[in-house]
Enzyme design. Structure first.
Site: not given
Length: 643
Positions: A214, A319, A350
């Protein structure tokens, strides 16, 4: 209580290692740069290298590792306190290599989350001993790689954790704060201890590999795009490649005031930093949706030509936090510049592959870092470039990605996908339409939605690449959001998320204060009669340029393309493919509602779909499809960016 299933690991205690055996007479394999050109060979093979298997081995005592914390100097004063900002850097490295004078490479995770929020599925934070030196480093990287002759370096980026200053959310200052650390590791910058003593990184070769999920992986992308010397490889996991595309789509914002919110979520709570975040809010242009110099600074794809590091990226095909256009546009930019690269695409949202494919992921990372940082010619670059999860826990290897570079145009007719039509259809904005409303009962006429359906597939269809929809239309407004959804209909067990189990595996060595054991997860599936293949949004006035919007002339025909999100999916024989067109989407975006009506010329409009095998044809009669909404849908999770 955890049930632990340990991977078998042989750890040789430092007590049985003679320092005279830490180096040997054989010649080490050269460390390749990103072009594959070998560097000069090292004079000897370190003890942690097994020349027979061409891999590093866990021969160093993790419990006895050197644990230190330093502050790297910068030339920035982002908090305007009259002193240059410093970047807190925590290091775990083998004590045996330090004593023997064996230099080792670095695995680095630069993050804003070490203090505020934690890392990984278990939200681990850094902890420190009474003297302020790092004690627990989050995640398994130090536990696994330090015994194998690596240093693990955790960087609190500018304005977070124990670093000073104020972050600018993906901007040049945050990126520079990490570059400054790499420069220190390569002898081009200075650092000091908490009490002011100067400290050098004489223990390292200067070869750095960045990894992270991320925001952390995003920083790796941004730092690689500077071309900084010493960065040999990056492993971005579910990472952003352009902050513009993270916060909006084609001029349509996903949420309001996200950049200053995120800056406050991870950064220092001080008047100076509040002022910096105020400037972020002034520049992120939520009202216009324009691509400006502010966003160009945070668009790493435009500097892909500067990337000298190899790239091993992973992303989830479900995602919708960091959406799949991020990996696809970064991958394409790297491809154009011949960057050595590798790609894993999972079904997940995610989620780190450490959670859903743990053993294979740890082994692959081991090979990757051994090759790019230790110079071991282990054949990892001869393996397939791309691995895709086609059904839960079933992976297939491919030579490259995408499989199709030229999407096939599929014509549209009223209610039909795959047959050329004549005439027009209209869509009037209905902001109250939910996605469940839009995909349900696809054969019925629903105000605010135009649905196009294919005939049942006569053969499996692999979609591999980035679909889009080209529409010739006229509008009664100067602009309007336009939303497109690609849907497949047919009863199946579909991926619907992951859930933590009560079982753990241990990936490396442990101590009382930093164990290597982490819970596993299981994948969840839900039986449902439809699945969303891809979504996409655009503001019609931004269809020609994201920087300089062009208002539509009401009543005048224009042609625009709605980009959908990249996908790699095999749709089985017998399924029906649907394309739903609506205008504003208040579930997934924060559009500027206009209440517009558009008229679509079906003869000049088509779906562009990258497919291999099979093809889309129009139904002879309207297929009978009834949909019961039972599948949990993945909604954007922008306000929990660490997950």
């Amino acid at each position: 209580m955890r049930t632990v299933r340990a991977r078998v690991t042989i750890l040789v205690s430092s007590a049985v290692l003679s320092l005279t055996t830490l180096t040997g007479p054989a010649v080490a394999a050269p460390i390749p740069d990103a072009t594959g050109t070998p560097a000069p060979a090292a004079p000897s093979v370190p003890q942690h290298v097994d020349a027979r298997t061409k891999s590093t081995q866990p021969v160093y005592d993790y419990a006895n590792a050197v644990r230190e914390s330093v502050y790297v100097d910068t030339t920035m004063d982002t908090d305007s306190d009259g002193q240059d900002d410093v970047i807190a850097v925590d290091i775990v490295r083998p004590s045996e290599t330090a004593l023997a004078g064996v230099k080792i490479p670095v695995i680095m995770d630069a993050s804003p989350y070490y203090s505020c929020c934690g890392r990984g599925n278990e939200n681990e934070k850094k902890t420190y001993d009474a003297d302020g030196a790092i004690q627990k480093m989050p995640l398994f990287y130090d536990n696994y790689f330090v015994p194998r002759g690596y240093a693990m370096v955790g960087v609190d980026i500018l304005g977070t954790g124990r670093s000073t200053g104020c972050g600018d959310v993906g901007g040049k200052d945050e990126i520079q704060s990490v570059v400054d650390v790499i420069d220190w590791l390569n002898g081009r910058n200075t650092a000091h201890t908490a009490d002011g003593r100067k400290v050098s990184a004489s223990w390292t070769t200067g070869a750095v590999g960045m990894i992270g999920k991320s925001y952390d992986g995003t920083l790796a992308n941004g730092v690689a795009a500077t071309g900084v010397k010493g960065l040999k490889t990056i492993v971005p996991i579910s990472a952003i490649s352009s902050w513009y595309d993270y916060t909006r789509s084609g001029g349509v914002p996903y949420s309001d005031d996200y950049m200053p919110w995120l800056g406050g979520y991870v950064g220092h709570d001080s008047p100076a930093c509040e002022e910096v975040r105020g400037e972020l809010g002034d520049n992120d242009d939520d009202e216009t949706g324009d691509y400006t110099a502010f966003w160009a600074e945070r668009d790493y794809t435009k500097n892909a030509s500067k990337v000298k590091a190899s790239v091993f990226m992973t992303h989830g095909l479900s995602d919708y936090n960091v959406q799949t256009n991020h990996f696809s546009q970064w991958w394409s930019a790297l491809s154009r510049n011949n960057v050595p690269r590798k790609l894993w695409l999972g079904l997940e949202d995610h989620v780190d592959p450490f959670e859903f494919r743990r053993d294979e992921w740890v082994d692959e990372l081991h090979q990757w870092f051994d090759y790019w940082l230790q110079g071991l010619q282990n054949g990892v670059m001869k393996q397939p470039m791309v691995s895709v999860e086609t059904t839960p826990d079933v992976w297939r290897n491919y030579r490259t990605w995408p499989a199709v570079n030229r999407p096939m145009p599929v014509p549209l007719a009223a209610g039909k996908l795959g047959a050329a039509g004549k005439g027009t259809v209209t869509v009037t904005d209905d902001p109250d339409l939910s996605e469940d409303d839009i995909v349900a009962d696809p054969t019925e006429v629903i105000a605010g939605r135009q649905m196009f359906l294919s005939a049942p597939l006569t053969a499996p269809l692999r979609i591999s690449g980035t679909p889009s929809v080209t529409l010739r239309l006229q509008s009664d407004s100067t602009t309007t959001p336009i939303t497109a959804r690609l849907v497949e209909y047919g009863d199946a067990a579909r991926y619907s998320g992951v859930q933590r189990t009560g079982e753990s595996t241990c990936e490396g060595s442990s101590t009382d204060y930093d164990d290597s054991c982490y819970y596993t997860v299981k994948k969840l599936t839900t039986q449902s009669d439809h699945g969303i293949v891809s979504r996409g949004w655009i503001d019609a006035a931004h269809s020609k340029s994201l920087s300089k919007p062009t208002p539509l002339t009401p009543g005048q025909w224009t042609t625009l393309t709605v980009p959908l999100r990249a996908q790699d999916q095999i749709i089985p024989k017998g399924r029906v493919v649907g394309l739903a067109i609506t205008l504003s989407d208040t579930e997934w975006t924060t559009p500027n509602d206009t209440g517009a009506t558009i008229t679509i010329d079906t003869a000049q409009s088509h779906l562009n779909i990258p497919v291999t095998g099979g093809h889309l044809t129009a139904p002879q009669t309207q297929p009978q499809i009834k949909v019961q909404i039972t599948t949990p849908t993945h909604r954007p999770n922008l306000h929990d960016p660490k997950n």
